[in-house]
Design an enzyme around this catalytic site. Structure first.
Site, PDB file in Angstrom:
ATOM      1  N   LEU A  57       0.828  -1.203   0.000  1.00 54.00           N
ATOM      2  CA  LEU A  57       0.000   0.000   0.000  1.00 54.00           C
ATOM      3  C   LEU A  57       0.860   1.250   0.000  1.00 54.00           C
ATOM      4  O   LEU A  57       1.841   1.331   0.736  1.00 54.00           O
ATOM      5  CB  LEU A  57      -0.900   0.009   1.243  1.00 54.00           C
ATOM      6  CG  LEU A  57      -1.553   1.344   1.615  1.00 54.00           C
ATOM      7  CD1 LEU A  57      -2.601   1.745   0.575  1.00 54.00           C
ATOM      8  CD2 LEU A  57      -2.164   1.292   3.006  1.00 54.00           C
ATOM      9  N   SER A  58       0.472   2.246  -0.807  1.00 52.35           N
ATOM     10  CA  SER A  58       1.067   3.578  -0.786  1.00 52.35           C
ATOM     11  C   SER A  58       2.580   3.493  -1.035  1.00 52.35           C
ATOM     12  O   SER A  58       3.005   3.052  -2.097  1.00 52.35           O
ATOM     13  CB  SER A  58       0.739   4.260   0.541  1.00 52.35           C
ATOM     14  OG  SER A  58       1.058   5.621   0.512  1.00 52.35           O
ATOM     15  N   ALA A  59       3.408   3.885  -0.035  1.00 53.83           N
ATOM     16  CA  ALA A  59       4.851   3.735  -0.209  1.00 53.83           C
ATOM     17  C   ALA A  59       5.208   2.268  -0.399  1.00 53.83           C
ATOM     18  O   ALA A  59       6.126   1.927  -1.155  1.00 53.83           O
ATOM     19  CB  ALA A  59       5.587   4.305   1.001  1.00 53.83           C
TER      20      ALA A  59
END
Length: 362
Positions: free
Chosen positions: A174-176
């Protein structure tokens, strides 16, 4: 007229109630004594008390290689997992830990139910104050260097220790963690069969903190071929690229939806597919687009989660089932489980042993 009874009616009723209570207690004690004294028939064994199974806890592995990226390794391996089982690598987002992401995404629960191992790479405060993977630093996303090398060593450790099937290794984040998933797929296409990028960014979107923040607001302008060239240059392996699943919410104000479009351009170009050559369907109420190779194999898929903000889409289970998909910070109840859909798409279904036993019983 004087009553012939020494006790009043009220006193008699009160005494009667005391007798009833005493008698009830005596009957109860007698029944218990009779049950304990009577042996159970041979055909009816006394059932044992079964405690509900709790979700698996992650176990840290201290030594797994040189660890140039200085990451933590945590694993979950279901009891009795056979050799040549699959492995899923999971990467959390900023401000998260492996345990928190696992509680939300339910990957260890799925691993226990479907028969595969899970390994989490966890960022440390000494590497990044916000616990973000450093997907934007070239020294951490180049093959056999930095954080990507540490994650690659975790896969090697799991393979040697637990006999993991090298052809069934998957990764998601997720995300980074999603951006680092893209980096892992680019740097090690020979290691991973498929990956799931949730609210992430394309490989090569930034080279420092300032450009990373700018890319999160709006993906850099590049042609599909330029995006694809970044992946092709990341590894000496230029064939059999992994299948890529992209997930993004339309109301994500942390990582712009433009990054999902850039990811599509990047991986469609890598697989040599046209942007408009997709099939479309609705899954749990959301739009899913699929691009396939000439042989009919899914190469790229895209889930557009209408109305969802920044986070991993979940679909909490009924209370009667083992816990998974638990909402929390950046873990969003969207009515669709990315973890479950990814596991199913990767062929991580119920163990073959159970199917074999059912067939034998029929």
């Amino acid at each position: 007229m004087r009553s012939r009874f020494k006790l009043s009616l009220t006193d008699m009723l009160r005494q009667h109630r005391r007798w009833e209570r005493t008698l009830a207690k005596a009957v109860k004690v007698t029944r218990k004594a009779l049950v304990s004294a009577t042996p159970a028939p041979a055909s009816m064994p006394v059932p044992a008390i079964v405690k509900p199974r709790s979700a698996g806890k992650l176990e840290e592995v201290k030594a797994f290689g040189s660890n140039p990226g200085h990451l933590r390794m945590l694993r979950y391996v279901p009891a009795g997992l056979p050799k040549t089982s699959p492995l899923v690598v999971v990467l959390h987002g900023c401000h998260q830990t492996a345990e928190a992401y696992d509680q939300g995404s339910g990957w260890s629960t799925l691993a226990r139910e479907r028969g595969f191992a899970v390994v989490y790479a966890e960022q440390t405060h000494s590497n990044n104050h916000n616990l973000c993977f450093n997907w934007f630093r070239p020294s951490n996303v180049a093959r056999d260097r930095g954080e990507v090398m540490s994650i690659r060593q975790m896969v090697a450790k799991m393979t040697s220790t637990h006999g993991i099937d090298r052809k069934r290794v998957f990764i998601t984040g997720l995300s980074a963690g999603g951006a680092m998933t893209a980096a892992m797929l680019a740097a090690y296409p020979d290691v991973f069969r498929a990956g799931g990028i949730i609210a992430g960014l394309p490989y090569g979107a930034a080279r420092d903190v300032q450009r990373a923040l700018a890319a999160m607001k709006n993906a850099p302008e590049r042609t599909p071929q330029e995006w694809g060239n970044l992946v092709r240059a990341a590894s000496p392996v230029n064939r059999d690229f992994p299948t890529v699943s992209i997930w993004h919410g339309t109301r994500d104000h942390t990582v712009s939806l433009s990054n999902a479009e850039a990811l599509l351009q990047q991986w469609l170009d890598v697989h040599g597919l046209e942007r408009d050559a997709f099939t479309q369907s609705t899954v749990d109420g959301y739009n899913r687009r699929v691009w396939k190779t000439a042989s009919g194999k899914v190469a790229v898929e895209f889930y557009l989660i209408e109305g969802m903000g920044h986070g991993t889409p979940l679909k909490p289970r009924p209370a009667s089932r083992p816990r998974a998909d638990t909402p929390g910070p950046f873990m969003l109840d969207a009515g669709i489980s990315s973890s479950t859909h990814l596991a199913t798409a990767w062929g991580l279904k119920k163990p073959v042993l159970l199917s074999t036993l059912r067939q034998a019983a029929e």
